[in-house]
Every structure is written in structure tokens, then in C-alpha cells.
Enzyme design. Structure first.
Site, PDB file in Angstrom:
ATOM      1  N   CYS A  11      81.420 -18.694  13.925  1.00 23.74           N
ATOM      2  CA  CYS A  11      80.247 -18.729  13.407  1.00 23.74           C
ATOM      3  C   CYS A  11      79.918 -20.135  12.749  1.00 23.74           C
ATOM      4  O   CYS A  11      81.053 -20.884  12.593  1.00 23.74           O
ATOM      5  CB  CYS A  11      79.624 -17.461  12.509  1.00 23.74           C
ATOM      6  SG  CYS A  11      80.451 -17.221  10.946  1.00 23.74           S
ATOM      7  N   CYS A  85      76.766 -19.953  16.605  1.00 25.66           N
ATOM      8  CA  CYS A  85      77.264 -21.415  16.458  1.00 25.66           C
ATOM      9  C   CYS A  85      76.487 -22.421  17.352  1.00 25.66           C
ATOM     10  O   CYS A  85      77.105 -23.672  17.368  1.00 25.66           O
ATOM     11  CB  CYS A  85      78.638 -21.472  16.386  1.00 25.66           C
ATOM     12  SG  CYS A  85      79.437 -21.106  18.004  1.00 25.66           S
ATOM     13  N   CYS A  89      80.689 -24.709  20.066  1.00 26.67           N
ATOM     14  CA  CYS A  89      81.971 -24.263  20.602  1.00 26.67           C
ATOM     15  C   CYS A  89      82.322 -25.041  22.155  1.00 26.67           C
ATOM     16  O   CYS A  89      81.323 -24.752  23.018  1.00 26.67           O
ATOM     17  CB  CYS A  89      81.810 -22.887  20.629  1.00 26.67           C
ATOM     18  SG  CYS A  89      83.374 -21.966  21.247  1.00 26.67           S
TER      19      CYS A  89
END
Length: 141
Positions: A11, A85, A89
Site C-alpha cells: 500500500c 498503491c 508496483c
């Protein structure tokens, strides 16, 4: 997946959702799963309301510290679970990715964090079942 699958929870701040998810997975799966968590912009400390909410169910995350998301952590994980997020990522072929849409507990009281904690537990329980199903399928292949 290896003998012991690894799961990375991501996150933004690695201070609430991902810390609670990692703690739930460690608590419920024990050492059968390698557990990691990280954040795209880690906070200085874990959310005190998340610490308190987890303590209510007997899980201590007070010593946890937010960690920065690294490419290596993603590469070394079999399953990557993101929680708000965004595009931070990195994506690698062959990895299993899930995006869990959960409210951010930042700024919430313990009363506001409890529903998030409980939803995370439910999702982690489902994740454990799916990891075990994958292991059985790979063993019989």
C-alpha cells in the site's frame, strides 16, 4: 511457486492495510507462507489505530516498521497484493497480482479501522485457501 509461497502486500504508506494484512497472514498461516509488506511512499511509523485494532484481536504489530517497496521484493514474491498503491508496483510476468480495494485507515479512529481489519482478515482467509489449492494442483501436476 516454491515449497513455501511468498506473498507481498503493498500500500502507499505501509502503515495500515498492508501491515494488518501481513500480520493476519503470518498469524493464520504460520510459517507455511513467507510474508512481506512494503509501501510506495512509506510512512515514519505504523498507524497507531491499526496497532490498537490488531491488538484487540491478539496480534501485536507495534514493532513493525514501514518499508519501501523494491523491485527485488516483487521479484522474490509469488503473489503481490496491492491496496491502493496505483501504478507504483512493478509488474513481472508469471506473478499473481490482486488489487484489494479497501478504505485507507489513515486518520481513522480505532472504531473506523475495525471494519477494515475484519475485511482484511476475510480476504486473507480466502487467500490462504487459494494458496493451498495452488500447492495441491502443482503437486499433482
Amino acid at each position: 511457486m516454491s515449497d513455501r509461497p511468498s506473498v507481498l502486500f503493498v500500500c502507499v504508506h505501509n502503515a495500515g492495510r498492508s501491515q494488518m494484512a501481513a500480520a493476519w497472514l503470518s498469524h493464520l498461516a504460520g510459517d507455511t507462507v513467507e510474508v512481506r509488506s512494503a509501501g510506495s511512499a512509506p510512512a515514519d511509523q505504523v498507524n497507531p489505530a491499526a496497532i490498537a485494532a490488531m491488538a484487540e484481536v491478539g496480534i501485536d504489530i507495534a514493532a513493525a516498521t514501514p518499508k519501501v517497496l523494491t523491485t527485488e521484493a516483487v521479484q522474490e514474491s509469488d503473489v503481490v497484493i496491492t491496496m491502493g498503491c496505483g501504478d507504483a508496483c512493478p509488474i513481472f510476468p508469471g506473478k499473481r497480482y490482486e488489487d484489494w480495494q479497501l478504505p485507507d485507515p489513515a486518520g481513522k479512529s480505532v472504531d473506523g479501522v475495525r471494519p477494515v481489519r475484519d475485511e482484511i482478515r476475510s480476504r486473507v482467509e480466502t487467500l490462504i485457501v487459494s494458496l493451498r489449492s495452488t500447492e495441491v494442483a502443482e503437486e499433482t501436476a
